[in-house]
Design an enzyme around this catalytic site. Sequence first.
Site, PDB file in Angstrom:
ATOM      1  N   LYS A 186       0.819  -1.201   0.000  1.00 48.28           N
ATOM      2  CA  LYS A 186       0.000   0.000   0.000  1.00 48.28           C
ATOM      3  C   LYS A 186       0.873   1.280   0.000  1.00 48.28           C
ATOM      4  O   LYS A 186       2.085   1.211   0.151  1.00 48.28           O
ATOM      5  CB  LYS A 186      -0.942  -0.015   1.217  1.00 48.28           C
ATOM      6  CG  LYS A 186      -1.957  -1.172   1.164  1.00 48.28           C
ATOM      7  CD  LYS A 186      -2.816  -1.153  -0.093  1.00 48.28           C
ATOM      8  CE  LYS A 186      -4.149  -1.865   0.051  1.00 48.28           C
ATOM      9  NZ  LYS A 186      -4.090  -3.340  -0.103  1.00 48.28           N
TER      10      LYS A 186
HETATM   11  C1  LIG Z   1      -5.480  -4.065   0.673  1.00 44.19           C
HETATM   12  C2  LIG Z   1      -6.936  -3.873   0.697  1.00 44.19           C
HETATM   13  C3  LIG Z   1      -7.721  -4.278   1.780  1.00 44.19           C
HETATM   14  C4  LIG Z   1      -7.221  -5.114   2.902  1.00 44.19           C
HETATM   15  O1  LIG Z   1      -6.060  -4.770   3.473  1.00 44.19           O
HETATM   16  P1  LIG Z   1      -5.077  -5.822   4.172  1.00 44.19           P
HETATM   17  O2  LIG Z   1      -4.259  -4.931   5.031  1.00 44.19           O
HETATM   18  O3  LIG Z   1      -4.266  -6.466   3.079  1.00 44.19           O
HETATM   19  O4  LIG Z   1      -5.890  -6.786   4.947  1.00 44.19           O
HETATM   20  C5  LIG Z   1      -9.069  -3.955   1.756  1.00 44.19           C
HETATM   21  N1  LIG Z   1      -9.625  -3.323   0.734  1.00 44.19           N
HETATM   22  C6  LIG Z   1      -8.910  -2.942  -0.339  1.00 44.19           C
HETATM   23  C7  LIG Z   1      -9.582  -2.205  -1.442  1.00 44.19           C
HETATM   24  C8  LIG Z   1      -7.551  -3.231  -0.403  1.00 44.19           C
HETATM   25  O5  LIG Z   1      -6.860  -2.890  -1.494  1.00 44.19           O
END
Ligand SMILES: *Cc1c(COP(=O)(O)O)cnc(C)c1O
Length: 405
Positions: A186
Site C-alpha cells: 500500500k
Molecule cells: C489491501 C486492501 C484491503 C485489505 O487490506 P489488508 O491490510 O491487506 O488486509 C481492503 N480493501 C482494499 C480495497 C484493499 O486494497
Amino acid sequence: MPGFELFGPEERKEVNDVLETGIYMRYGFDGPRKGIWKSKELEAAICETFGVKYAQLTSSGTSALSTALAILGIGFGDEVIMPTFTFVASFEAVLSVGAIPVLVDVDETLTLDPASVRRAITPRTKCVMPVHMCGSMADLDALQAICKEHQLILLEDACQSIGAQYKGKALGTIGHAGTFSFDFVKTITCAEGGAVLTNSEDLYIKADGYTDHGHDHAGVDRGADLHPFIGYNYRISELHAAVGLAQIRKLDKFLAIQKKNHQQLKAILSTVPEITFRQIPDPAGDSCTFLSWFLPTEAITRSLVAELKEQGILPGNFYWFDNNWHYYRKWTHLHQGASLNRLNDEQQAALKRLSPEAFPVSDRVIGRCISTAISLAWTEEQLKEKGEKIVAAVKKVLSREKAAV
Ligand SMILES: *Cc1c(COP(=O)(O)O)cnc(C)c1O
C-alpha cells in the site's frame, strides 16, 4: 506506488527504538517501555495528517473493515452494497460480521455507480461501502446524498487510497467511518496493519475496545479493565506501528513523486487518441498510485495485454478483468459460498444468486481497463521508456486491428 520502495534508515530507527525496550505490545508495560508508544504516536499522526478526530490502528486493512462494520452495528441479515471491482477483503469483512455483500456495478470512475446503488437498495440495506480503488475516489457527493435520503451508513474502504482527497477532505474521513490498509504494497506500509478512521467519539471508543477483546482500557492495569461488549484481537504490534510512523512522515514526498510521474506518463499515453482515461470526480485529489486507462474494446485490450506480455513489459500493468482477486468474475469461492465453516442461511441464499456473468455493465468497463502502477523509484528515463513502449505496443495492436477489418 508502495512505500516499501523507499524503505530506509528512518524506518530502521523507529523499529530499533522498540527493539531496545523489548516491549512489542501496544498496551500496558508502562514502566519498561520507557515512554515508547509507537502505536499511539502513529494514531496521533494519522489524525493530524488526514484531518480526522479519531484513528484506531488494527492488525490489517481487513480487520479494520470488520471492525468498522461491527462498530457501525452491521451484522446478521444486513445488506452491504459494495462494488464488483475491489479487493476480496471487502466482501470477506462483510461476511465476517454475518452480513450480506450485495455487489453493484462500477462505472468509468472504477468505483460504485450511484444509479446502480440506488437500484440495489432494499428494506434490508444498511450500508453503502464505496471502495476508492487504485488511488482515486468514488463520487462521494452522489453516494452521500443517497445515504442521507435512505438513512444508510456510508463506510469508505480507502485501503488503496491513502493520501487521496475529495474536495479537500481526505478519503476515509468523509463517511461515518473509513479504513486504511498498511499492508506491504500500500501507499504507506507497516508491513501489516490497518486503521479505522472516524469523527465520532462513540464509534472510536467502540473500535478501541472491539480490537482488543472488548477491553475498556479504563482499569489500573489490563486485568482490571471491564468488558462492556464482545471484542476480538485485531491489535497492531509496536514493531509494525514503528514502521508506519517512519512511513507516514514520508507520505507527502511519496505523493509528490506519484503525482509527477503520473502526470508525465499520462502525457505520453495521451498522444494516442484511442486511449481514454478513468473518470476522476475530483482530479486534484487523485493520489496517483496508478494511471488507469481504457482502450476502445475488450478484444483490443486483450490483444494489447498479450503484446505487452510477449515483449516482457506486462508487469506493473494490471488487467483486472482476468484477475482472481480484484474482480467479481473470478471470485468463484464467493459465488459458490465455499466456506470452511457454515455461513448463515441468508448469506448462503444471497451468494447463490451470484454468477460470473451477472454484471455486463461492469464487464464493459473493466474489460477495457488497464491500470499502470506508478513507481516511486522510476528515473525520468525509465518512465519515458516505459510510456513509449506502451504507446508503441498500443499502436501496433490498433493497426493490426484496422488491417483485420
Ligand atoms: C489491501 C486492501 C484491503 C485489505 O487490506 P489488508 O491490510 O491487506 O488486509 C481492503 N480493501 C482494499 C480495497 C484493499 O486494497
